[in-house]
Design a protein around this motif. Structure first.
Motif, short mmCIF file in Angstrom:
data_model
loop_
_atom_site.label_atom_id
_atom_site.label_comp_id
_atom_site.label_asym_id
_atom_site.label_seq_id
_atom_site.Cartn_x
_atom_site.Cartn_y
_atom_site.Cartn_z
N PRO A 56 0.81 -1.23 0.00
CA PRO A 56 0.00 0.00 0.00
C PRO A 56 0.84 1.27 0.00
O PRO A 56 0.45 2.28 -0.59
CB PRO A 56 -0.83 -0.12 1.29
CG PRO A 56 -0.82 -1.56 1.63
CD PRO A 56 0.50 -2.08 1.16
N ALA A 85 2.08 1.76 -3.47
CA ALA A 85 0.94 2.18 -4.29
C ALA A 85 0.60 3.65 -4.05
O ALA A 85 0.30 4.39 -5.00
CB ALA A 85 -0.27 1.29 -3.98
N ALA A 86 0.67 4.08 -2.78
CA ALA A 86 0.39 5.49 -2.47
C ALA A 86 1.43 6.40 -3.10
O ALA A 86 1.10 7.46 -3.66
CB ALA A 86 0.36 5.68 -0.96
#
Length: 641
Positions: A5, A8-9
């Protein structure tokens, strides 16, 4: 926190704003997608510079508002003049888009995996010198909400009113930190994990314009994450993180220039101006390299790409350059200072000229083994470029960066220093820049292999059905891609992971014991500043715990009072030996020093304990309050003189 995550951020931060701005400017297709990171970096550079000059706080909200304003201006300026963009020479089918998307996804995953593993699941602290400044700059911008390039003087040179450091990388990192990505090294490492994907996208944007054959664009996307010299070596050495981000978006800026001279429009001009500002405000030396490649594209590429052949095209280029200057104007004065500093750096020559040539062409710089398969593709692509006007600029560009690399690595002369000074006379930086044209040539070598296989198939007896003739090119490209991934293996994943991992150890700059000391000092701290040795890793105490340090960045002795202030220099030179002097007491009072911390490790083996911090156990008015085998914390009792 899981690494996926976070990566991805970080990737969303680098892609989404630029994609939205590109849409507003009228970009479409792979040029839009591939240019998105360059436009994000450019938009951040524009907004951070103007926010810093006007006093607007740098926050997630203000950045979103600024992005919307930029998009509104883009629509207002571009739409009235938007005609039908000249179509690309080759139209893509659905299977082409799927293949390019798959190559991009593969490069993004493999590249991110190499960095994620090499950085200890994004949580490792890079032990080299520059990391301390980059981490502290990110935290400082996030905490103060001041993204002006001159504001980073508080981190690097607190007494220098003319200080400037390119700020865009750190401004983007501050947005990640502000959104909850912590600790700071995770911010740095997550942005590094995105570099292979960003470089691949940028190459796709460039190749879609200058060499739009689908196999060529596919090959560029596939190969972008395999080269050790870039981006992985820049995550290792330095780490040179702002430069790495600037190089990653450089190809897209070159692609936008070629698109502009082929089909002048306000939208493409605006995109190029924003991308150019991004290069300038992320790392000016990358902007110089981009200008060099752009000049080669116009001078040695297709004759129809020479803007002076058409008055309207030349005017578009000139106005684009003027727009870039206006957008970058808040930081232009400081940029001249950066250029002056670069001329003072002279790394020693360490290689013979022949050895330097061989190492770079075989992608063997500072590694045990060459990257043979990439070198083979480079050779095939170089041969193809001899007869291709579209590829010729990249062959010349590779030759230029090869020559500069040899000068930096093998010569210690006034001429070699002057020619390479823009890039700090640093062979690591020049090896990374060489990868940009080399990646294009390697992609051309991949396509040349495809052509050879297709010609061999044509010689086979019998004639395949029409459906097979249509599909065989895609099948050959797919099989060659699989073969390359198997031969490398896995896109040199293990090799590149090892390259990234070199500075991610438990010390010597910051060990787990020193991290524990920083955490303990944060628990004990009840006010005042902390005197620290800037060369022993303790500047990380600000990045990790937010402690108010006297020195937030490493420095070498002797240091200039004009840069750091006479009080800081007094303490680092005379605190222990002259603790009872009025000068030391005045400096302690002026800086409100109430704590001292020293660690056992140092950033490099060329530095040692600052003279003012030696023998602290015998210093009057200094009480040890905590220690372990890696660091010691003292409380300062003032008024002892």
């Amino acid at each position: 926190m899981s690494s996926a995550p976070v990566i991805a951020a970080a990737l969303a931060l680098l892609l989404v704003p630029g994609f939205v701005l590109g849409l507003a400017l009228g970009l479409r297709g792979w040029v839009l997608v591939g240019s998105s990171p360059a436009l994000t970096v450019g938009a951040a550079g524009v907004l951070a510079a103007w926010y810093g000059m006007t006093g607007i706080a740098w926050t997630t909200t203000s950045t979103l508002v600024g992005l919307l304003v930029l998009c509104a201006v883009a629509v207002a300026c571009a739409r009235p003049w938007r005609g039908h963009a000249s179509p690309c020479a080759i139209r893509y089918g659905l299977h082409h888009h799927v293949a390019i998307g798959a190559a991009l996804a593969g490069t993004a995953v493999v590249g991110a995996l190499a960095v994620q593993r090499g950085t200890q699941n994004l949580e490792g602290i890079p032990q080299y010198w520059d990391a301390m400044f980059h981490a502290n700059a990110v935290r400082y911008i996030a905490e103060t909400q001041d993204a002006a390039p001159s504001a980073l003087a508080a981190v690097a040179q607190p007494a220098n009113p003319d200080y400037y450091y390119p700020h865009t990388y750190h401004s983007l990192g501050a947005l990640l930190f502000d959104s909850g990505v912590e600790p700071v090294q995770t911010v740095l490492n997550s942005l590094s994990a995105c570099l292979p994907a960003v470089f691949a996208l940028s190459l796709v944007a460039l190749l879609r314009v200058v060499a739009p054959r689908p196999a060529m664009v596919f090959a560029g996307a596939l190969l972008a994450g395999m080269f050790s010299a870039f981006p992985y070596d820049l995550v290792n050495f330095g780490p040179l993180l702002p430069l790495a981000l600037a190089i990653a978006v450089l190809p897209a800026a070159c692609g936008l220039l070629v698109r502009l001279v082929r089909s002048p429009s306000v939208g493409v001009a605006g995109a190029l101006a924003v991308a150019a500002v991004g290069l300038l405000t992320t790392h000016p030396s990358a902007a110089v390299a981009a200008a060099l490649l752009m000049a080669l594209l116009l001078l040695t590429g297709r004759r129809t790409d020479r803007p002076w052949r058409d008055r309207r095209t030349l005017l578009a280029v000139v106005l684009t350059a003027a727009a870039a200057v206006v957008l970058a104007s808040p930081g232009l004065r400081g940029l001249t200072g950066v250029a002056g500093n670069a001329t003072e750096i002279d790394w020693p020559a360490t290689e013979t000229p022949g050895g330097a040539v061989g190492r770079l062409l075989l992608f063997n710089h500072e590694t045990l083994w060459p990257q043979w398969w990439l070198a083979l593709l480079l050779l095939l692509g170089a041969v193809a470029a001899l007869r291709s006007p579209a590829l010729r600029p990249f062959l010349v560009g590779a030759g230029v960066f090869l020559a500069l690399f040899v000068l930096a690595a093998s010569y210690d002369t006034a001429v070699s220093l002057r020619l390479t000074s823009v890039w700090w006379n640093d062979r690591w930086r020049l090896a990374a820049l060489f990868v940009v044209p080399a990646a294009v040539l390697a992609a051309a070598g991949f396509v040349r292999l495809e052509d050879w296989v297709l010609r061999l198939l044509d010689r086979l007896p019998g004639r395949p059905p029409p459906a097979a003739l249509v599909a065989r090119g895609s099948v050959v490209v797919g099989l060659l891609a699989v073969l390359l991934v198997l031969l490398t293996p896995n896109g040199y994943l293990e090799r590149n992971t090892r390259q990234v991992s070199l500075p991610y150890r438990d010390g010597p700059t910051v060990s787990s014991g020193e991290e524990a000391a920083y955490a303990e000092l944060a628990r004990l701290w009840d006010g005042g500043t902390v005197l620290n040795d800037p060369a022993d890793g303790s500047p990380w105490a600000y990045a990790l715990e937010g402690l108010p340090l006297v020195f937030k960045t490493p420095l070498t002795q002797p240091s200039s009072p004009e840069q750091f202030g006479s009080d800081r220099i007094t303490l680092i030179e005379d605190f222990a030996p002259e603790r009872d002097s009025a000068a030391v007491e005045d400096a302690l009072e002026s800086l409100d020093v109430r704590w001292v911390i020293v660690g056992e490790g140092f950033a490099t083996d060329t530095v040692s304990r600052a003279p003012g911090l030696e023998g602290l156990d015998a210093v009057p008015g200094l009480t040890e309050v905590w220690s372990n085998d890696a660091a010691t914390i003292y409380r300062v009792e003032r008024g002892t003189s």
